[in-house]
Design a protein around this motif. Structure first.
Motif, mmCIF file in Angstrom:
data_model
loop_
_atom_site.group_PDB
_atom_site.id
_atom_site.type_symbol
_atom_site.label_atom_id
_atom_site.label_comp_id
_atom_site.label_asym_id
_atom_site.label_seq_id
_atom_site.Cartn_x
_atom_site.Cartn_y
_atom_site.Cartn_z
ATOM 1 N N GLN A 46 0.829 -1.203 0.000
ATOM 2 C CA GLN A 46 0.000 0.000 0.000
ATOM 3 C C GLN A 46 0.864 1.255 0.000
ATOM 4 N N THR A 64 -5.278 13.518 0.208
ATOM 5 C CA THR A 64 -5.409 12.113 0.593
ATOM 6 C C THR A 64 -6.678 11.500 0.000
ATOM 7 N N SER A 65 -7.713 12.282 -0.200
ATOM 8 C CA SER A 65 -8.939 11.720 -0.785
ATOM 9 C C SER A 65 -8.708 11.310 -2.247
ATOM 10 N N ARG A 68 -6.710 8.065 -2.144
ATOM 11 C CA ARG A 68 -7.602 6.951 -1.819
ATOM 12 C C ARG A 68 -8.349 6.478 -3.070
ATOM 13 N N ASP A 69 -8.829 7.415 -3.870
ATOM 14 C CA ASP A 69 -9.571 7.059 -5.085
ATOM 15 C C ASP A 69 -8.699 6.347 -6.117
ATOM 16 N N HIS A 74 -8.925 -0.152 -2.523
ATOM 17 C CA HIS A 74 -9.771 0.953 -2.069
ATOM 18 C C HIS A 74 -10.157 0.844 -0.593
ATOM 19 N N SER A 76 -7.942 0.485 1.757
ATOM 20 C CA SER A 76 -6.811 0.967 2.547
ATOM 21 C C SER A 76 -7.126 2.323 3.161
ATOM 22 N N ASP A 77 -6.526 2.575 4.303
ATOM 23 C CA ASP A 77 -6.677 3.860 4.981
ATOM 24 C C ASP A 77 -5.558 4.786 4.503
ATOM 25 N N ALA A 78 -5.859 5.577 3.488
ATOM 26 C CA ALA A 78 -4.842 6.423 2.861
ATOM 27 C C ALA A 78 -4.222 7.397 3.851
ATOM 28 N N SER A 79 -5.023 7.962 4.728
ATOM 29 C CA SER A 79 -4.493 8.935 5.692
ATOM 30 C C SER A 79 -3.446 8.301 6.594
#
Length: 152
Positions: A46, A64-65, A68-69, A74, A76-79
């Motif tokens: 990731q 970060t949004s 994430r996209d 999808h 995963s916690d991008a932040s």
């Protein structure tokens, strides 16, 4: 090795079920090998995915949004991934000037150097699919794209 031998199952309802099981099994097989490769660089799949996304934006930044996209996973916690990469010095982040709730993220020089190191060993990742010719890989990509194009 044939999927029947790998999972010790000789009978499938039909070829579609067999193909689905084969895709799932092969995904796990490939994921395991990529994780092992990336562990030498002390990053997860990731984190690697986020760094590649940010390299594509370089020298710009994205929120970060948006990350994430664009992520392959999808869920995963991008932040949280960005926070870990920031602690490692692989990304820079700053509050978005237009919306203080968002964070703009940019790959750092250290992150770019890490990706360059990984890229220099790309043949190891390519070798995971090394039994496929270039034409085989094109056909596999075409078939996988076709599967995702199906309306369910």
């Amino acid at each position: 090795m044939k999927i029947e031998d790998e999972i010790h199952q000789k009978h499938f309802r039909n070829e579609h079920q067999k193909a689905a099981v084969n895709l799932i099994y092969t995904h796990s097989w490939l994921t395991t090998r990529i994780k092992q490769f990336l562990s030498r660089f002390d990053i997860t799949m990731q984190q690697f995915n986020v760094l590649r996304i940010l390299r594509g934006q370089h020298p710009g930044s994205i929120s970060t949004s948006v990350i994430r996209d664009r992520m392959l996973d999808h869920n995963s916690d991008a932040s949280r991934i960005v926070d870990r990469l920031h602690r490692q010095g692989l990304v820079d982040k700053e509050p978005c000037p237009s919306d203080r709730r968002l964070v703009d993220v940019r790959i750092s020089d250290k992150g770019m150097k890490l990706l360059t190191s990984i890229d220099q060993q790309h043949e190891q990742i390519d070798n995971f699919l090394g039994k496929l010719s270039e034409q085989d890989a094109q056909e596999l990509n075409r078939l996988l794209d076709k599967i995702r194009d199906l309306e369910v």
